[in-house]
Design a protein around this motif. Sequence first.
Motif, PDB file in Angstrom:
ATOM      1  N   THR A 128      34.931  29.320  32.418  1.00 51.61           N
ATOM      2  CA  THR A 128      34.534  28.789  31.250  1.00 51.61           C
ATOM      3  C   THR A 128      33.854  27.598  31.127  1.00 51.61           C
ATOM      4  O   THR A 128      32.557  27.415  30.566  1.00 51.61           O
ATOM      5  N   SER A 154      31.173  29.771  20.000  1.00 49.96           N
ATOM      6  CA  SER A 154      31.772  30.754  20.764  1.00 49.96           C
ATOM      7  C   SER A 154      32.993  30.063  21.273  1.00 49.96           C
ATOM      8  O   SER A 154      34.296  30.796  21.437  1.00 49.96           O
ATOM      9  N   LEU A 186      35.520  29.580  17.878  1.00 47.00           N
ATOM     10  CA  LEU A 186      35.897  30.603  16.927  1.00 47.00           C
ATOM     11  C   LEU A 186      36.641  31.859  17.978  1.00 47.00           C
ATOM     12  O   LEU A 186      37.483  32.421  17.532  1.00 47.00           O
ATOM     13  N   LEU A 187      36.123  31.898  19.326  1.00 48.14           N
ATOM     14  CA  LEU A 187      36.586  33.007  19.896  1.00 48.14           C
ATOM     15  C   LEU A 187      37.892  32.610  20.853  1.00 48.14           C
ATOM     16  O   LEU A 187      38.221  33.615  21.459  1.00 48.14           O
ATOM     17  N   LEU A 188      38.170  31.262  20.654  1.00 48.95           N
ATOM     18  CA  LEU A 188      39.462  30.677  21.356  1.00 48.95           C
ATOM     19  C   LEU A 188      40.640  31.444  21.025  1.00 48.95           C
ATOM     20  O   LEU A 188      41.504  32.078  21.709  1.00 48.95           O
ATOM     21  N   SER A 189      40.907  31.729  19.623  1.00 49.28           N
ATOM     22  CA  SER A 189      42.091  32.523  19.178  1.00 49.28           C
ATOM     23  C   SER A 189      42.058  33.909  19.489  1.00 49.28           C
ATOM     24  O   SER A 189      42.914  34.609  19.881  1.00 49.28           O
ATOM     25  N   LEU A 190      40.663  34.459  19.367  1.00 47.61           N
ATOM     26  CA  LEU A 190      40.514  35.922  19.900  1.00 47.61           C
ATOM     27  C   LEU A 190      40.702  36.209  21.495  1.00 47.61           C
ATOM     28  O   LEU A 190      41.439  37.006  21.566  1.00 47.61           O
ATOM     29  N   SER A 191      40.532  35.107  22.178  1.00 51.69           N
ATOM     30  CA  SER A 191      40.836  35.202  23.770  1.00 51.69           C
ATOM     31  C   SER A 191      42.092  35.122  23.873  1.00 51.69           C
ATOM     32  O   SER A 191      42.678  35.739  24.654  1.00 51.69           O
ATOM     33  N   SER A 192      42.997  34.300  23.385  1.00 55.88           N
ATOM     34  CA  SER A 192      44.435  34.363  23.205  1.00 55.88           C
ATOM     35  C   SER A 192      45.041  35.520  22.882  1.00 55.88           C
ATOM     36  O   SER A 192      46.023  35.971  23.685  1.00 55.88           O
ATOM     37  N   ARG A 193      44.761  35.932  22.094  1.00 60.39           N
ATOM     38  CA  ARG A 193      45.397  37.496  21.510  1.00 60.39           C
ATOM     39  C   ARG A 193      45.108  38.379  22.467  1.00 60.39           C
ATOM     40  O   ARG A 193      46.094  39.141  22.842  1.00 60.39           O
TER      41      ARG A 193
END
Length: 212
Positions: free
Chosen positions: A91, A124, A127-134
Amino acid sequence: MIEMDFAQEDLIRLIVALVIGGTIGAEREYNGKSAGLRTMIMICVGSALFTMISGRIGGTGDRIAANIVNGIGFLGAGIIFREDNRVKGLTTAATVWAVSALGMCVGAGHYDIAIIGFIFILGSLLLLLSLSSRIQKMNQTRDYKIVTAFHNKTLKQYEDLFSEFNLKSNRHQQQRIGTEIIGNWRVSGSEQNHEKCIKRLLRDPEVKEFTF
């Protein structure tokens, strides 16, 4: 409107590159990444400088801007590394590549493209950090190593244990050393199922050594 001379315009481009690179670098620095504030500023400002000078040279100067991509590729490759059989830094390496593109946009005076790209890239990362963790919690891949006493049988019971906790396992090298037998697996499944399986193995008196 008062027309700016080239010196003022160049200064504005460098300031914009510094702000854009610094903002993205601050996010990387805050998350403890290898390429942080100063690195991202140097990449963005440097890319802007190369683009600006290539525009002034003209003709073969276009090659300078084209070679920025190659140079950033080498820099990004140095950030990527392997740790515990996993590739890390992808990343951050991709961010370095994207920040150089922003610097080139600013250096060429295309502020509209640079600002839109900046919003997309920073958005990205944030905001996408939490989605990536999930997503990562839904399916993780871990390397398990189990050392136990040899009782004239294989370690298939542990593969059955993985299946009991809805974990998929790929058997790697297994070997017997003296009175012990060692097994290695690559196991994938949800974080919750991994934790349940790990707790069971940690309580197993037959397990002498467990790496996970």
